[in-house]
Design an enzyme around this catalytic site. Structure first.
Site, PDB file in Angstrom:
ATOM      1  N   ASP A  76     -18.124 -44.928   4.159  1.00  0.00           N
ATOM      2  CA  ASP A  76     -17.573 -44.899   5.512  1.00  0.00           C
ATOM      3  C   ASP A  76     -18.640 -44.283   6.398  1.00  0.00           C
ATOM      4  OD1 ASP A  76     -15.290 -45.457   7.224  1.00  0.00           O
ATOM      5  OD2 ASP A  76     -15.333 -43.310   7.614  1.00  0.00           O
ATOM      6  N   TYR A 166     -24.173 -49.571  17.072  1.00  0.00           N
ATOM      7  CA  TYR A 166     -24.787 -48.656  18.031  1.00  0.00           C
ATOM      8  C   TYR A 166     -26.312 -48.533  17.880  1.00  0.00           C
ATOM      9  CZ  TYR A 166     -19.945 -47.134  18.803  1.00  0.00           C
ATOM     10  OH  TYR A 166     -18.604 -47.088  19.106  1.00  0.00           O
TER      11      TYR A 166
END
Ligand code: IMP
Length: 210
Positions: A76, A166
């Site tokens: 994650d 990002y």
């Protein structure tokens, strides 16, 4: 050869993982017939990685006894921005809402307008969890979890076409570019996910599991 089931359906991620873990046979969730959506409602990257790994390990126990020697890995990841109290953090994807990544990055750049470099600190974080195969005397497989990061600063403008998410505003001062301007090999060498995967590989080799 050890079989590793990686709790992802993302083929790009798998390609990256295959390069770092050449000594394992890698399978995806879809590849073993697991198609349920896993709710990632943990409070930390570690929680979410464990939630995913446990869900897949549970499925193997119930539906794929032929894979009882397999090891399950899950990751994650997300972005933390110091000037935003660590946001978007574990919500990095959900935090977008209706916006594209480009729009969200432009919003953040506007919010940080005028801040000097030392106040623009940011990091990508990656947690990796492993559920190890069950041994004869254990009901549950043992779990390992670790995290690694890469530090950067929020760029003043979006730059680069590589990577995803990002990357185009994640500026790494030591390299003088954003992670979207790096080659795949360069990014893997310094990235949160690359570092976490290599650390997990070391750990598994130490345990004699690879
Ligand atoms: P995931 O849960 O590991 O799939 O990642 C969650 C989110 O974090 C992604 O959808 C991206 O928004 C962000 N993220 C994680 N790693 C990266 C990266 O290497 N580059 C850019 N964005 C990333």
């Amino acid at each position: 050869m050890r079989t590793i089931v990686f709790a992802t359906s993302n083929e790009d991620k798998l390609k990256e993982i295959r390069e770092i873990l050449p000594e394992a046979e890698l399978l995806t969730m879809g590849g073993i017939g697991f198609h349920e959506e896993i709710e990632e409602n943990g409070q930390s990257f570690e929680d979410n990685a464990l939630i995913k790994a446990r869900a897949v390990a549970d499925y193997i126990r119930k539906a794929r006894p032929d894979l009882s020697d397999a090891l399950v890995l899950a990751d994650d990841s997300g972005l933390e921005i110091d000037a935003m109290d660590g946001m978007p953090g574990v919500h990095s994807h959900r935090w977008l809402g209706e916006r594209t990544y480009r729009e969200a990055m432009e919003d953040i750049i506007a919010k940080l307008d005028g801040l000097p470099d030392e106040k623009r600190g940011t990091r990508f974080v990656c947690a990796i969890a492993a559920v190890l195969p069950r041994t004869e005397d254990a009901e549950e497989g043992r779990e390992l979890v670790l995290r690694r990061t890469v530090e950067g600063i929020v760029a003043r403008s979006i730059r680069g076409e590589g990577g995803f998410g990002y990357d185009p505003f994640f500026y790494v001062p030591e390299y003088g570019c954003t992670t979207a301007e790096m080659s795949r090999e360069q990014k893997n060498a310094i990235s949160h996910r690359g570092k976490a995967l290599r650390a997990m590989r070391e750990e598994l080799l130490r345990e004699g599991l690879l």
